[in-house]
Design a protein around this motif. Sequence first.
Motif: not given
Length: 160
Positions: A17-20, A87-96, A141-143
């Motif tokens: 995730i850091g490099p992204v 956290s899972m919802v925010l991760t999904a939003v970040a991925a989307l 910010l999401l991450w």
Amino acid sequence: MAKFLLSLHVLASVLFIGPVAVAVSMFPRRAGAALAGGPEQAADAGMLRQLHRITQVYALLGIAVPVLGIGLAQVMDVLGQSWLIASMVLTAVAALSLLLFVLPAQQAAVDALALEPGSEEHGKAVRGLKLLPMTAGVFNLLWAVVVVLMIVRPGSTTGA
């Protein structure tokens, strides 16, 4: 087993995730410079392609982070807790946001490198970059919020 999964989860998040996050943050400025032309355009164009490739590859590798996290949550028996669900919802939003906004905008900018600088398509690609810094910021910010939730874990028994 929990310590092993936790180690893998943290390691994967740092390495993938850091490099992204860094590539997504650097891309808008480099895209503006590469598409504006000038003496360093070739170097900026090369960097732009490289940052887009880093974003693509590490985003794919980053799938390991939530997969390991879900496995860890099952082992720790915390899968139904609200902080983890958030956290899972925010991760999904970040991925989307990465899939629907950041990567397509990056691809459009990379594709615009092959266009004639004065053309209508080139101008459209340059105008499309205006939202990219904001979407990159939202992604990061999401991450950051997810990391804070993972550390603080509201209601945890660690005393934090």
